[in-house]
Design a protein around this motif. Sequence first.
Motif, mmCIF file in Angstrom:
data_model
loop_
_atom_site.group_PDB
_atom_site.id
_atom_site.type_symbol
_atom_site.label_atom_id
_atom_site.label_comp_id
_atom_site.label_asym_id
_atom_site.label_seq_id
_atom_site.Cartn_x
_atom_site.Cartn_y
_atom_site.Cartn_z
ATOM 1 N N THR A 387 51.745 38.502 43.785
ATOM 2 C CA THR A 387 51.660 38.395 42.328
ATOM 3 C C THR A 387 51.092 39.664 41.698
ATOM 4 N N ALA A 388 50.115 40.269 42.361
ATOM 5 C CA ALA A 388 49.412 41.408 41.778
ATOM 6 C C ALA A 388 50.275 42.658 41.683
ATOM 7 N N VAL A 389 51.198 42.868 42.614
ATOM 8 C CA VAL A 389 51.934 44.138 42.643
ATOM 9 C C VAL A 389 53.431 43.991 42.457
ATOM 10 N N SER A 390 53.954 42.775 42.409
ATOM 11 C CA SER A 390 55.378 42.602 42.184
ATOM 12 C C SER A 390 55.713 42.828 40.712
ATOM 13 N N GLY A 391 56.901 43.358 40.490
ATOM 14 C CA GLY A 391 57.327 43.618 39.124
ATOM 15 C C GLY A 391 56.758 44.888 38.536
ATOM 16 N N ILE A 392 56.174 45.760 39.369
ATOM 17 C CA ILE A 392 55.574 47.000 38.899
ATOM 18 C C ILE A 392 56.567 48.146 39.075
ATOM 19 N N ALA A 393 56.745 48.957 38.042
ATOM 20 C CA ALA A 393 57.643 50.102 38.127
ATOM 21 C C ALA A 393 57.120 51.098 39.157
ATOM 22 N N PRO A 394 58.023 51.836 39.836
ATOM 23 C CA PRO A 394 57.585 52.783 40.867
ATOM 24 C C PRO A 394 56.539 53.778 40.386
ATOM 25 N N ALA A 395 56.661 54.248 39.149
ATOM 26 C CA ALA A 395 55.727 55.259 38.642
ATOM 27 C C ALA A 395 54.316 54.719 38.494
ATOM 28 N N GLU A 396 54.159 53.376 38.493
ATOM 29 C CA GLU A 396 52.828 52.774 38.336
ATOM 30 C C GLU A 396 52.373 52.030 39.583
ATOM 31 N N ALA A 397 53.115 52.186 40.679
ATOM 32 C CA ALA A 397 52.771 51.449 41.897
ATOM 33 C C ALA A 397 51.386 51.828 42.405
ATOM 34 N N GLY A 398 51.062 53.131 42.374
ATOM 35 C CA GLY A 398 49.758 53.570 42.839
ATOM 36 C C GLY A 398 48.625 53.045 41.974
ATOM 37 N N ALA A 399 48.817 53.058 40.649
ATOM 38 C CA ALA A 399 47.794 52.560 39.733
ATOM 39 C C ALA A 399 47.565 51.068 39.938
ATOM 40 N N ALA A 400 48.664 50.309 40.105
ATOM 41 C CA ALA A 400 48.530 48.868 40.331
ATOM 42 C C ALA A 400 47.840 48.589 41.656
ATOM 43 N N SER A 401 48.195 49.350 42.678
ATOM 44 C CA SER A 401 47.571 49.182 43.989
ATOM 45 C C SER A 401 46.099 49.554 43.935
ATOM 46 N N GLY A 402 45.789 50.656 43.239
ATOM 47 C CA GLY A 402 44.398 51.065 43.102
ATOM 48 C C GLY A 402 43.568 50.038 42.362
ATOM 49 N N THR A 403 44.173 49.401 41.343
ATOM 50 C CA THR A 403 43.469 48.377 40.589
ATOM 51 C C THR A 403 43.134 47.174 41.467
ATOM 52 N N LEU A 404 44.109 46.728 42.275
ATOM 53 C CA LEU A 404 43.876 45.584 43.155
ATOM 54 C C LEU A 404 42.798 45.906 44.186
ATOM 55 N N ASN A 405 42.877 47.088 44.781
ATOM 56 C CA ASN A 405 41.871 47.472 45.768
ATOM 57 C C ASN A 405 40.497 47.666 45.138
ATOM 58 N N THR A 406 40.475 48.166 43.891
ATOM 59 C CA THR A 406 39.204 48.307 43.179
ATOM 60 C C THR A 406 38.569 46.940 42.951
ATOM 61 N N SER A 407 39.385 45.968 42.565
ATOM 62 C CA SER A 407 38.869 44.607 42.367
ATOM 63 C C SER A 407 38.261 44.078 43.652
ATOM 64 N N GLN A 408 38.920 44.354 44.765
ATOM 65 C CA GLN A 408 38.393 43.903 46.060
ATOM 66 C C GLN A 408 37.058 44.558 46.372
ATOM 67 N N GLN A 409 36.965 45.874 46.171
ATOM 68 C CA GLN A 409 35.747 46.594 46.522
ATOM 69 C C GLN A 409 34.592 46.277 45.578
ATOM 70 N N VAL A 410 34.879 46.228 44.280
ATOM 71 C CA VAL A 410 33.826 45.910 43.318
ATOM 72 C C VAL A 410 33.343 44.478 43.547
ATOM 73 N N GLY A 411 34.287 43.547 43.713
ATOM 74 C CA GLY A 411 33.896 42.163 43.980
ATOM 75 C C GLY A 411 33.077 42.041 45.251
ATOM 76 N N GLY A 412 33.523 42.742 46.308
ATOM 77 C CA GLY A 412 32.799 42.689 47.569
ATOM 78 C C GLY A 412 31.405 43.271 47.470
ATOM 79 N N ALA A 413 31.285 44.430 46.809
ATOM 80 C CA ALA A 413 29.983 45.080 46.672
ATOM 81 C C ALA A 413 29.020 44.225 45.849
ATOM 82 N N VAL A 414 29.515 43.702 44.736
ATOM 83 C CA VAL A 414 28.667 42.874 43.877
ATOM 84 C C VAL A 414 28.282 41.583 44.595
ATOM 85 N N GLY A 415 29.264 40.930 45.226
ATOM 86 C CA GLY A 415 28.983 39.681 45.922
ATOM 87 C C GLY A 415 27.989 39.866 47.048
#
Length: 479
Positions: A387-415
């Motif tokens: 759901t997080a990365v499907s439907g994303i244009a190729p030019a924004e694939a890195g930004a979408a991937s970075g956002t998902l990974n950022t959510s994982q790291q920030v959530g993990g660090a805070v938790g």
Amino acid sequence: MVAEPQIRVRSPWVAALTLVLTCGAQFVVVIDETIVNVALPSIGTELAFGTAELAWVVDAYMLLFGGFLLLGGRCADLFGRVRMFRVGLTLFAVASLVAGLAGSPELLVVARAAQGLGAALLSPAALSILVVTFTEENARRRALGIWGGLIGVAGVSGVILGGVITEAVGWPWIFFVNVPIAIVLGGLTLLLPTGEACASTGRFNPVGATLVTSGLLLLIYTVIETSHRSWSDPVTVAGLAGAAALLVAFVAHERRTANPIVRLGLLARRPVAVANILTVLVSAGLYGMFFLLTLYMQQVHQWSPLRTGWSWAPFGVAIAVVTVLAIRLLPRIGSRSLVVGGLLLFAAGQYLLLRTTATGGYVEELLPALLLCGAGLGLALVPNTVTAVSGIAPAEAGAASGTLNTSQQVGGAVGLAVLATLATRRFASELATGTTPADAIMSGFHHAFTVMLGLTATAVLVAFLVPSVRRPVDVGAIA
């Protein structure tokens, strides 16, 4: 910007190569977040770490990883995915070598920070390569399912490998093993077939990059430091306020600039927004669970690093098995049902952790909880990643991937910071009232487990907002 060749899947062999390359990189990156946990006592003794400073062996990695992920994702879009993959992989390998050779606490912490920076460049580049490579619907579902299931499996593998390697050959080898793996992965990038150029035509945005990176670094650092300071401490309040101000300024800047780090319209899409919120909540509970249960096994049951590591094996097996099932069920049942069902299983396993005792057996108390948590994550992570990365244009694939990974790291660090702090403070307060050390430490763990269950319960409610789709979202948008 410099154009980069686009990877094109022309045969099953190429598809398999790309999957091994990208998932292998992500596996190593996630492993290094947990592989040091079991080895910390040995590292502290040999390098003469102070008690407070030892936590930075873990925190330095998470700080740089989470702080630079969005920037890393945008660099992948602008400067080339494979190029940034190689840069991140090289930095990660060199930093791993230095960490293994470190003879002082300061050098080890610096090397771990450099590892985190390399991971921040490597991880979003790997996921964006995966997204733009697998364009056929069923192939993408399988690829993203494997990717999504890696989080829990790699985390468990890190704990197991940390225990095995520390006892067998010593803690430096938990870092040295990354070097040959990086060499193999780097060599595999040379085998990827290439076609026409396909890179973003935007320009680098130094102001946006500075604001978001500074804001994330300050946020994660402030939260990590709550293990030493209270949440009401003026330094903590100032740090959180400063991070919020930087991130608000980043959003305001992104609304005006022609070359955003992350297009705000992307984050406004319901599937992307909900998937990232869920990633924050689930990661907070998962990282906290890894940390607290590992301490519980070693401090309460006095298990060796090796036994502690292998005790996590059923959790990893459950994730792997159920991930395969989730990949098959996604087009039949739909993403919402899988995510909600998976998170309910995850919550049920966490509830069982509230019933653990200081004298209970592994099979009677821990094993059922680990199996339920693993099955729940295996069921939920696949549709959430799709759901997080499907439907994303190729030019924004890195930004979408970075956002998902950022959510994982920030959530993990805070938790991790919040749950560890809650457990420690409850332990101290119980001791102050005359409670025995054994009962006090169990009270601390149970207090943290209760909050962890609350985070997962919140995630269950949010999961009802996941789009009810029976196939990857808008896969035709990526062509």
